[in-house]
Design an enzyme around this catalytic site. Structure first.
Site, PDB file in Angstrom:
ATOM      1  N   SER A  98      27.236 -31.073  49.496  1.00  0.00           N
ATOM      2  CA  SER A  98      26.872 -29.874  49.096  1.00  0.00           C
ATOM      3  C   SER A  98      25.527 -29.305  49.917  1.00  0.00           C
ATOM      4  CB  SER A  98      26.636 -29.597  47.647  1.00  0.00           C
ATOM      5  OG  SER A  98      26.105 -28.381  47.283  1.00  0.00           O
ATOM      6  N   HIS A 142      30.323 -27.997  51.612  1.00  0.00           N
ATOM      7  CA  HIS A 142      30.397 -27.248  50.569  1.00  0.00           C
ATOM      8  C   HIS A 142      29.214 -26.259  50.415  1.00  0.00           C
ATOM      9  CE1 HIS A 142      31.761 -26.055  46.231  1.00  0.00           C
ATOM     10  NE2 HIS A 142      30.450 -26.206  46.158  1.00  0.00           N
ATOM     11  N   ASP A 158      27.061 -23.494  48.677  1.00  0.00           N
ATOM     12  CA  ASP A 158      27.023 -22.835  47.068  1.00  0.00           C
ATOM     13  C   ASP A 158      26.307 -21.541  47.290  1.00  0.00           C
ATOM     14  OD1 ASP A 158      28.208 -24.662  45.227  1.00  0.00           O
ATOM     15  OD2 ASP A 158      26.432 -25.796  46.070  1.00  0.00           O
ATOM     16  N   MET A 184      24.678 -18.181  45.711  1.00  0.00           N
ATOM     17  CA  MET A 184      24.206 -17.893  44.167  1.00  0.00           C
ATOM     18  C   MET A 184      23.623 -16.672  44.202  1.00  0.00           C
ATOM     19  SD  MET A 184      22.756 -21.365  43.018  1.00  0.00           S
ATOM     20  CE  MET A 184      23.827 -22.814  43.010  1.00  0.00           C
ATOM     21  N   HIS A 198      31.570 -21.514  47.798  1.00  0.00           N
ATOM     22  CA  HIS A 198      31.755 -21.499  46.373  1.00  0.00           C
ATOM     23  C   HIS A 198      30.710 -20.217  45.963  1.00  0.00           C
ATOM     24  CE1 HIS A 198      30.595 -23.442  42.424  1.00  0.00           C
ATOM     25  NE2 HIS A 198      31.456 -22.486  42.129  1.00  0.00           N
ATOM     26  N   MET A 227      29.189 -18.118  43.358  1.00  0.00           N
ATOM     27  CA  MET A 227      28.875 -17.997  42.117  1.00  0.00           C
ATOM     28  C   MET A 227      28.293 -16.558  42.040  1.00  0.00           C
ATOM     29  SD  MET A 227      27.312 -21.998  41.684  1.00  0.00           S
ATOM     30  CE  MET A 227      27.308 -22.013  43.635  1.00  0.00           C
ATOM     31  N   MET A 278      34.069 -26.999  37.079  1.00  0.00           N
ATOM     32  CA  MET A 278      32.827 -27.252  37.322  1.00  0.00           C
ATOM     33  C   MET A 278      32.425 -28.439  36.131  1.00  0.00           C
ATOM     34  SD  MET A 278      31.379 -25.611  39.803  1.00  0.00           S
ATOM     35  CE  MET A 278      29.792 -26.087  39.302  1.00  0.00           C
ATOM     36  N   ASP A 302      32.782 -30.685  40.662  1.00  0.00           N
ATOM     37  CA  ASP A 302      31.486 -30.031  41.479  1.00  0.00           C
ATOM     38  C   ASP A 302      30.410 -30.226  40.388  1.00  0.00           C
ATOM     39  OD1 ASP A 302      29.404 -28.815  42.783  1.00  0.00           O
ATOM     40  OD2 ASP A 302      30.399 -26.981  43.075  1.00  0.00           O
TER      41      ASP A 302
HETATM   42  C1  DX5 Z   1      26.086 -26.338  41.020  1.00  0.00           C
HETATM   43  C2  DX5 Z   1      26.778 -26.146  42.483  1.00  0.00           C
HETATM   44  C3  DX5 Z   1      26.796 -27.697  43.215  1.00  0.00           C
HETATM   45  C4  DX5 Z   1      25.716 -28.388  43.121  1.00  0.00           C
HETATM   46  C5  DX5 Z   1      25.818 -29.939  42.923  1.00  0.00           C
HETATM   47  O1  DX5 Z   1      25.619 -25.101  40.865  1.00  0.00           O
HETATM   48  O2  DX5 Z   1      27.790 -25.564  42.399  1.00  0.00           O
HETATM   49  O3  DX5 Z   1      27.831 -27.403  44.371  1.00  0.00           O
HETATM   50  O4  DX5 Z   1      25.074 -28.318  44.331  1.00  0.00           O
HETATM   51  O5  DX5 Z   1      24.820 -30.305  43.088  1.00  0.00           O
HETATM   52  P1  DX5 Z   1      24.836 -32.065  42.634  1.00  0.00           P
HETATM   53  O6  DX5 Z   1      25.984 -32.904  43.172  1.00  0.00           O
HETATM   54  O7  DX5 Z   1      23.517 -32.428  42.900  1.00  0.00           O
HETATM   55  O8  DX5 Z   1      24.824 -31.793  40.931  1.00  0.00           O
HETATM   56 ZN    ZN Z   2      29.289 -25.730  44.368  1.00  0.00          ZN
END
Ligand code: DX5
Ligand code: ZN
Length: 227
Positions: free
Chosen positions: A6, A31, A33, A35, A64, A66, A135, A173
């Site tokens: 990620s 991956h 993320d 946000m 992903h 969010m 999650m 994740d």
């Molecule tokens: C959480 C994200 C994850 C995050 C995981 O909000 O969706 O993808 O990067 O990070 P680690 O592996 O450090 O928990």
């Molecule tokens: Zn993620």
């Protein structure tokens, strides 16, 4: 089995170099993320950044979202080079349209469920998805501890997959490391997103090899063959 570092856990000051670490690591997916500061209390990066990274890697880009309003982001991320776009089941009645739209853009379809949300909410959508994301932390930040109460959801997703003869990946994740990856594999997960546990290691390639080995050692299908 899929191992997906990620990018959230990378050094944002040198993203191109970090993507290159992933290229050389033997990992399967990258991956990404996304946000929006509303669906989750943090902001990461947008389609312009993904578009800049796209020519730097042949890896499968797993986006992903969010985000509270993914409707306005699907096309920009597909154009930026996403191979899969995941949205959250918490968006409720907007989902059929969202999942259809992702598919119509020619990318794979992912659906995620947050820790407090019942896995039953995924059920009407199972035949429309390529990846079911459980999650294992409350999304928003990397480096949080794994929430063990999510393990039965992985088992349920695996049971449905057999029952309904479907082929979606079961992705986990959040808080995934060499211990929790094994536990998730035993519950039925086959797709492992890890930020801190992979980007945090000086040698990502060695970390990926180790995680892959642990997942294989805990794969229930392989355990059956060994008997
Ligand atoms: C959480 C994200 C994850 C995050 C995981 O909000 O969706 O993808 O990067 O990070 P680690 O592996 O450090 O928990
Ligand atoms: Zn993620």
């Amino acid at each position: 089995m899929i191992i997906a570092p990620s990018l959230l856990a990378s050094n944002f000051g040198r993203l191109a170099k970090e993507v290159d670490r992933v290229n050389r690591s033997g990992a399967d997916w990258l991956h990404l993320d996304i946000m929006d500061g509303h669906f989750v209390p943090n902001i990461s990066f947008g389609p312009a950044v993904v578009a800049e990274l796209r020519p730097l890697s042949k890896k499968f880009f797993d986006v992903h979202l969010m985000c509270s309003k993914p409707e306005i982001l699907l096309e920009p991320f597909a154009k930026a080079g996403a191979n899969q776009i995941t949205v959250h089941v918490e968006l409720g009645e907007r989902l059929p349209q969202l999942l259809w739209k992702i598919k119509s853009l020619g990318v794979k379809v992912g659906l995620a469920v947050n820790p407090p949300t019942a896995i039953a909410q995924m059920q009407p959508h199972l035949d429309k998805i390529d990846t079911l994301l459980v999650m294992t932390v409350n999304p928003g930040f990397g480096g949080q501890p794994f929430i063990y109460e999510t393990l039965p959801k992985i088992q349920q997703a695996a049971a449905w997959r057999v029952e309904k003869n479907l082929r979606y990946h079961i992705q986990v994740d959040g808080g995934i490391n060499n211990k929790t990856a094994g536990e998730c594999a035993r519950a039925g997960a086959d797709d492992f997103v890890a930020g801190t546990a992979l980007f945090g290691k000086p040698n990502m390639k060695a970390a990926v090899i180790k995680m892959r080995r642990i997942v294989m050692d805990n794969d229930p299908a392989l355990a059956d063959l060994a008997v």
